[in-house]
Design an enzyme around this catalytic site. Structure first.
Site, PDB file in Angstrom:
ATOM      1  N   HIS A   1       0.834  -1.204   0.000  1.00  0.00           N
ATOM      2  CA  HIS A   1       0.000   0.000   0.000  1.00  0.00           C
ATOM      3  C   HIS A   1       0.867   1.252   0.000  1.00  0.00           C
ATOM      4  O   HIS A   1       0.662   2.164   0.799  1.00  0.00           O
ATOM      5  CB  HIS A   1      -0.938   0.001   1.208  1.00  0.00           C
ATOM      6  CG  HIS A   1      -1.809  -1.210   1.281  1.00  0.00           C
ATOM      7  ND1 HIS A   1      -2.866  -1.421   0.431  1.00  0.00           N
ATOM      8  CD2 HIS A   1      -1.755  -2.300   2.079  1.00  0.00           C
ATOM      9  CE1 HIS A   1      -3.436  -2.580   0.715  1.00  0.00           C
ATOM     10  NE2 HIS A   1      -2.771  -3.140   1.716  1.00  0.00           N
ATOM     11  N   CYS A   2       1.811   1.314  -0.908  1.00  0.00           N
ATOM     12  CA  CYS A   2       2.798   2.382  -0.973  1.00  0.00           C
ATOM     13  C   CYS A   2       2.715   3.032  -2.350  1.00  0.00           C
ATOM     14  O   CYS A   2       2.336   2.384  -3.333  1.00  0.00           O
ATOM     15  CB  CYS A   2       4.191   1.766  -0.749  1.00  0.00           C
ATOM     16  SG  CYS A   2       5.582   2.881  -0.962  1.00  0.00           S
ATOM     17  N   GLY A   3       3.096   4.284  -2.427  1.00  0.00           N
ATOM     18  CA  GLY A   3       3.139   4.950  -3.718  1.00  0.00           C
ATOM     19  C   GLY A   3       4.091   4.280  -4.698  1.00  0.00           C
ATOM     20  O   GLY A   3       3.942   4.416  -5.919  1.00  0.00           O
TER      21      GLY A   3
END
Length: 160
Positions: free
Chosen positions: A35-37
């Site tokens: 759930h990271c850019g």
């Protein structure tokens, strides 16, 4: 045998794996998060893996929840995100810590050999470490460095 090959890590579903299993290969170690850019880098990592696996490249993904709690799920959720969303087929390992007193030995060794902008700390998810066929750490890449921008260094390592 180099220090890297003396280490072990546990795969996402519990199998203990010696790093010595990767002796003679070029290894790219990545701390990942679902759930990271930077999570879309999984696609580029998979493309590199497919392109160069037959020449000896292996990518090892180590999920980490230390940065912004961006890897909150368990093994099944991590596996599903990697496989369903990005088609990841390279080895994924259990969630680890990469900084602090509980940092996984693989990351302790790599950070010591290749300190970054924060010294022997990892700044964020998707920091990458390239390890040569001889088990010696070669290069560290920042989270913002895309897999495509690492290709020249990977090729050089594969050819040496």
């Amino acid at each position: 045998m180099t220090a890297f090959y003396q280490l072990t890590a546990t795969r996402l579903h519990g199998e203990l794996t010696p790093m010595a299993d990767y002796a003679g290969k070029v290894v790219l170690v990545v701390n990942t998060a679902s759930h990271c850019g930077f999570t879309p880098q999984y696609a580029g990592l998979e493309a590199l893996y497919k392109k160069y696996a037959d020449q000896g490249l292996v990518i090892l993904g180590f999920p980490c929840n230390q940065f912004g709690k961006q890897e909150p799920g368990g093994a099944d959720e991590i596996a599903n995100t990697c496989q369903i969303n990005y088609g990841v087929s390279f080895p994924m390992f259990e969630k680890v810590e990469v900084n602090g007193g509980s940092a996984h030995p693989v990351f302790r060794l790599l950070k010591q050999a290749l300190p970054g902008i924060l010294g022997q700390r990892i700044k964020w998810n998707f920091t990458k470490f390239l390890v040569g066929r001889d088990g010696k750490p070669l290069k560290r890449f920042a989270p913002i460095t895309t897999p495509e921008k690492m290709e020249a260094a990977i090729l050089a390592a594969l050819q040496s």
